[in-house]
Design a protein around this motif. Structure first.
Motif, mmCIF file in Angstrom:
data_model
loop_
_atom_site.group_PDB
_atom_site.id
_atom_site.type_symbol
_atom_site.label_atom_id
_atom_site.label_comp_id
_atom_site.label_asym_id
_atom_site.label_seq_id
_atom_site.Cartn_x
_atom_site.Cartn_y
_atom_site.Cartn_z
ATOM 1 N N LEU A 4 0.828 -1.196 0.000
ATOM 2 C CA LEU A 4 0.000 0.000 0.000
ATOM 3 C C LEU A 4 0.867 1.253 0.000
ATOM 4 O O LEU A 4 0.563 2.229 -0.684
ATOM 5 C CB LEU A 4 -0.915 -0.013 1.221
ATOM 6 C CG LEU A 4 -1.847 1.203 1.375
ATOM 7 C CD1 LEU A 4 -2.789 1.302 0.175
ATOM 8 C CD2 LEU A 4 -2.638 1.106 2.673
ATOM 9 N N HIS A 5 1.951 1.216 0.763
ATOM 10 C CA HIS A 5 2.856 2.366 0.811
ATOM 11 C C HIS A 5 3.438 2.652 -0.576
ATOM 12 O O HIS A 5 3.488 3.809 -1.016
ATOM 13 C CB HIS A 5 3.982 2.095 1.815
ATOM 14 C CG HIS A 5 4.977 3.205 1.904
ATOM 15 N ND1 HIS A 5 4.749 4.358 2.627
ATOM 16 C CD2 HIS A 5 6.213 3.356 1.346
ATOM 17 C CE1 HIS A 5 5.783 5.161 2.519
ATOM 18 N NE2 HIS A 5 6.700 4.570 1.744
ATOM 19 N N LEU A 6 3.872 1.599 -1.267
ATOM 20 C CA LEU A 6 4.434 1.788 -2.606
ATOM 21 C C LEU A 6 3.375 2.290 -3.575
ATOM 22 O O LEU A 6 3.640 3.182 -4.393
ATOM 23 C CB LEU A 6 5.029 0.470 -3.111
ATOM 24 C CG LEU A 6 5.604 0.501 -4.531
ATOM 25 C CD1 LEU A 6 6.766 1.478 -4.615
ATOM 26 C CD2 LEU A 6 6.036 -0.892 -4.972
ATOM 27 N N ALA A 7 2.161 1.737 -3.481
ATOM 28 C CA ALA A 7 1.096 2.166 -4.389
ATOM 29 C C ALA A 7 0.769 3.640 -4.189
ATOM 30 O O ALA A 7 0.599 4.386 -5.160
ATOM 31 C CB ALA A 7 -0.142 1.306 -4.181
ATOM 32 N N LEU A 9 2.766 5.944 -2.948
ATOM 33 C CA LEU A 9 3.913 6.729 -3.418
ATOM 34 C C LEU A 9 3.887 6.871 -4.933
ATOM 35 O O LEU A 9 4.126 7.960 -5.482
ATOM 36 C CB LEU A 9 5.208 6.076 -2.959
ATOM 37 C CG LEU A 9 6.512 6.776 -3.391
ATOM 38 C CD1 LEU A 9 6.555 8.201 -2.857
ATOM 39 C CD2 LEU A 9 7.721 5.977 -2.928
ATOM 40 N N VAL A 10 3.588 5.785 -5.632
ATOM 41 C CA VAL A 10 3.535 5.824 -7.101
ATOM 42 C C VAL A 10 2.422 6.759 -7.559
ATOM 43 O O VAL A 10 2.610 7.559 -8.488
ATOM 44 C CB VAL A 10 3.338 4.402 -7.667
ATOM 45 C CG1 VAL A 10 2.985 4.460 -9.148
ATOM 46 C CG2 VAL A 10 4.599 3.578 -7.453
ATOM 47 N N ILE A 11 1.260 6.678 -6.909
ATOM 48 C CA ILE A 11 0.134 7.540 -7.288
ATOM 49 C C ILE A 11 0.480 9.011 -7.071
ATOM 50 O O ILE A 11 0.199 9.875 -7.912
ATOM 51 C CB ILE A 11 -1.127 7.155 -6.498
ATOM 52 C CG1 ILE A 11 -1.617 5.764 -6.941
ATOM 53 C CG2 ILE A 11 -2.229 8.187 -6.696
ATOM 54 C CD1 ILE A 11 -2.768 5.233 -6.109
ATOM 55 N N VAL A 12 1.113 9.312 -5.944
ATOM 56 C CA VAL A 12 1.486 10.694 -5.651
ATOM 57 C C VAL A 12 2.492 11.215 -6.672
ATOM 58 O O VAL A 12 2.360 12.334 -7.190
ATOM 59 C CB VAL A 12 2.058 10.805 -4.226
ATOM 60 C CG1 VAL A 12 2.687 12.176 -3.997
ATOM 61 C CG2 VAL A 12 0.963 10.568 -3.198
ATOM 62 N N LEU A 13 3.499 10.402 -6.988
ATOM 63 C CA LEU A 13 4.519 10.831 -7.947
ATOM 64 C C LEU A 13 3.912 11.054 -9.330
ATOM 65 O O LEU A 13 4.177 12.077 -9.980
ATOM 66 C CB LEU A 13 5.637 9.792 -8.022
ATOM 67 C CG LEU A 13 6.529 9.668 -6.787
ATOM 68 C CD1 LEU A 13 7.499 8.499 -6.941
ATOM 69 C CD2 LEU A 13 7.311 10.963 -6.551
ATOM 70 N N MET A 14 3.108 10.106 -9.782
ATOM 71 C CA MET A 14 2.502 10.239 -11.113
ATOM 72 C C MET A 14 1.543 11.425 -11.170
ATOM 73 O O MET A 14 1.561 12.210 -12.131
ATOM 74 C CB MET A 14 1.763 8.960 -11.489
ATOM 75 C CG MET A 14 2.654 7.838 -11.967
ATOM 76 S SD MET A 14 1.697 6.536 -12.763
ATOM 77 C CE MET A 14 3.009 5.539 -13.489
ATOM 78 N N THR A 15 0.710 11.568 -10.143
ATOM 79 C CA THR A 15 -0.251 12.672 -10.133
ATOM 80 C C THR A 15 0.458 14.012 -10.121
ATOM 81 O O THR A 15 0.099 14.931 -10.870
ATOM 82 C CB THR A 15 -1.187 12.554 -8.919
ATOM 83 O OG1 THR A 15 -1.844 11.287 -8.948
ATOM 84 C CG2 THR A 15 -2.208 13.667 -8.923
ATOM 85 N N LEU A 481 10.182 8.012 -12.449
ATOM 86 C CA LEU A 481 10.518 7.405 -11.155
ATOM 87 C C LEU A 481 9.409 6.485 -10.677
ATOM 88 O O LEU A 481 9.677 5.377 -10.158
ATOM 89 C CB LEU A 481 10.768 8.505 -10.130
ATOM 90 C CG LEU A 481 11.038 8.054 -8.690
ATOM 91 C CD1 LEU A 481 12.265 7.146 -8.629
ATOM 92 C CD2 LEU A 481 11.213 9.263 -7.781
ATOM 93 N N ALA A 482 8.151 6.895 -10.843
ATOM 94 C CA ALA A 482 7.033 6.060 -10.406
ATOM 95 C C ALA A 482 6.998 4.733 -11.171
ATOM 96 O O ALA A 482 6.787 3.660 -10.577
ATOM 97 C CB ALA A 482 5.719 6.820 -10.595
ATOM 98 N N ILE A 483 7.228 4.790 -12.484
ATOM 99 C CA ILE A 483 7.235 3.553 -13.281
ATOM 100 C C ILE A 483 8.393 2.658 -12.858
ATOM 101 O O ILE A 483 8.256 1.432 -12.772
ATOM 102 C CB ILE A 483 7.315 3.900 -14.782
ATOM 103 C CG1 ILE A 483 6.074 4.680 -15.212
ATOM 104 C CG2 ILE A 483 7.452 2.631 -15.606
ATOM 105 C CD1 ILE A 483 6.143 5.178 -16.636
ATOM 106 N N THR A 484 9.541 3.266 -12.573
ATOM 107 C CA THR A 484 10.700 2.490 -12.134
ATOM 108 C C THR A 484 10.409 1.787 -10.812
ATOM 109 O O THR A 484 10.779 0.614 -10.621
ATOM 110 C CB THR A 484 11.921 3.408 -11.989
ATOM 111 O OG1 THR A 484 12.159 4.079 -13.232
ATOM 112 C CG2 THR A 484 13.158 2.617 -11.607
ATOM 113 N N LEU A 485 9.751 2.485 -9.881
ATOM 114 C CA LEU A 485 9.406 1.870 -8.603
ATOM 115 C C LEU A 485 8.427 0.714 -8.794
ATOM 116 O O LEU A 485 8.526 -0.319 -8.112
ATOM 117 C CB LEU A 485 8.800 2.917 -7.667
ATOM 118 C CG LEU A 485 9.737 4.042 -7.211
ATOM 119 C CD1 LEU A 485 8.993 5.038 -6.350
ATOM 120 C CD2 LEU A 485 10.941 3.479 -6.454
#
Length: 506
Positions: A4-7, A9-15, A481-485
């Motif tokens: 959940l933490h990674l998801a 983080l990815v959403i925040v970075l992409m948004t 960065l989000a895609i890489t994560l």
């Protein structure tokens, strides 16, 4: 919890990356394509008059948030005059004042405008039904009959106005419309007539004046238009053919049936407009627009850096994209390489050596270095001295190849010095170890994989569109960065493994 933490983080970075990019592209107008240009027009109003004695005050209406356009810059040329601007009703005005003018006076207002948001501007409050004017007979009876006929053939306020315009401009107008038609009417006269008739139906209407923007016009004449309010917004209507909406090249200058220029204590007043078309770089226009909007994005933009530093970052900002390509090719496709970032650095070198020449030089130097490395292995050297010897040999080989290529007239060999020396030395060392510990086939396979990944990375990193996007919108690196994560959690089969074990699926 970790997932959940990674998801999140990815959403925040992409948004964050996409919202910032969207704001800069749609609001500030930063271009999404390289070498994109923006059409803009310089519109100049020239005011001339002769003072008759005493202080002079000149008032000129100015464009104010014209529909479909934005004002990029405006200048006033009025030496010796005081200048103020103010809002007067629905128009903006410039006020020039001077105490002791002498001789013929000439003042200029110059605005640079560009196409922006093809709408009719912000909606204005509905002014409410207007009072029915006193027409007098026989005009009152004719007006009421004409308006009743138009009402039967229309569906709303806009269509009512367009049908009325069509009736007045018909080749053979009816007997009721004939009373209001004069063949010698100007556009402004026709708009005044329409406003009076629409008032009979209690429809609010007004006159507007616009300048047609062309490539070049020394004497541009303002054109009068009709605007009716449909309870939501002002709808522009052509006073001759009844078409709705302003043309794309019409700059609305002022509203109302007023004189655009008023000068006190002066005679022989003249007002003329001229237009010229320019083409500016879209990035320059976007930066000026951001400054006018007082946007902080320009203060933290790469365009504020020195040109030399900008050119450096044009290259560096492509490294994360190359790293993403490596992650895809290694973790998803399954291509084996020597090291993680060696292919990216080799791809950067290919930007200078060109692809074919870079592949040949890279293959040549690694092959010669590998032969020397096998010779050094017989000397039983320690690791650090052996690596140092490999680096020295690599530099000597590079110098020899550059000299030979120069004497042979092959200029690509001169760019060999741009290859990262330490990476080449480590590649040779890693390849020799794989050769000894596994097999020559495995060493060659990983060497070719490294070269293939470098070639793919090079093709992405030299793409002008991608380079432009990353440099103009560096916040897209948050998306990278989000895609890489996300790929960092990929544990599925690689494409090469599916091919390798395809027999098990049969």
């Amino acid at each position: 919890m970790k997932r959940l933490h990674l998801a999140l983080l990815v959403i925040v970075l992409m948004t964050t990356g996409l919202v910032m990019t969207g704001y800069k592209a749609t609001v500030l107008g930063f271009p999404l394509l390289p070498a994109q240009t923006v059409d803009n027009w310089i519109v100049e109003a020239r005011v001339a008059f002769e003072p008759t004695g005493g202080p002079v005050t000149a008032r000129l209406v100015l464009p104010d948030d014209p529909p479909g356009f934005a004002i990029l810059d405006e200048n006033f040329i009025s030496r010796g005059y005081g200048l103020t601007t103010s809002q007067q009703g629905e128009n903006r005005e410039a006020h020039w004042t001077t105490r002791y003018p002498s001789g013929r006076q000439v003042l200029y207002y110059r605005a640079t405008v560009y196409l922006h948001n093809r709408t009719n501007g912000e909606d204005e409050a509905y002014p409410g039904p207007v009072s029915v004017p006193e027409y007098g007979e026989p005009y009152h009876s004719a007006a009421m009959a004409l308006l009743e006929s138009v009402r039967e053939r229309s569906a709303d306020i806009s269509s009512f106005a367009t049908v009325l315009v069509s009736d007045l401009n018909a080749p053979n107008p009816g007997e009721n419309a004939t009373l209001f038609v004069d063949p010698n009417d100007t556009d402004a006269d026709r708009v005044r007539t329409l406003i009076q008739l629409l008032a009979g139906a209690r429809i609010p209407a007004r006159m507007s004046h616009g300048i047609t923007l062309t490539d070049w016009a020394r004497e541009a004449q303002p054109m009068a238009w009709l605007e009716v309010h449909n309870t939501r917004e002002w709808v522009p209507i052509h006073p001759r053919n009844g078409s709705t909406g302003y043309p794309a090249n019409l700059l609305v200058w002022w509203h109302g049936d007023i004189e655009p220029l008023q000068v006190e204590r002066a005679r022989n007043r003249e007002l003329s407009f001229s237009v010229t078309r320019n083409i500016h770089d879209a990035i320059d226009v976007a930066e000026q627009r951001a400054q006018l909007m007082d946007s902080r994005f320009v203060d933290f933009s790469l365009f504020g850096l020195p040109v030399q530093t900008q050119n450096m970052y044009r290259v560096l900002l492509m490294v994360p994209l190359g790293a993403l390509i490596i992650v895809l090719l290694r973790n998803v496709v399954g291509i084996r390489t020597f090291g993680t970032f060696m292919p990216v650095l080799i791809a950067l070198s290919f930007r200078e050596t060109q692809l074919l020449g870079g592949i040949i030089l890279f293959t040549l130097i690694v092959s010669l270095g590998l032969a020397i490395r096998f010779y050094l292995d017989h000397l039983k050297l320690l690791l650090v001295p052996r690596l140092a010897a490999v680096v020295i040999v690599v530099i000597m080989l590079m110098a020899v190849i550059s000299i030979l290529s120069h004497n042979l007239g092959i200029e690509q060999g001169l760019s060999l010095a741009l290859f990262p020396i330490v990476i080449l030395a480590m590649t040779i060392e890693r390849m020799s170890l794989v050769w000894e510990e596994h097999s020559p086939q495995e060493a060659i396979r990983q060497g070719l994989g490294s070269l293939a990944v470098a070639v793919v990375g090079y093709l992405f990193m030299v793409n002008r569109h991608l380079e432009h996007l990353i440099f103009v919108f560096p916040e897209l690196l948050l998306v990278v960065l989000a895609i890489t994560l996300l790929l960092g959690r990929y544990t599925g089969y690689r494409l090469t493994e599916l091919l390798r074990f395809r027999a098990l699926g049969q």
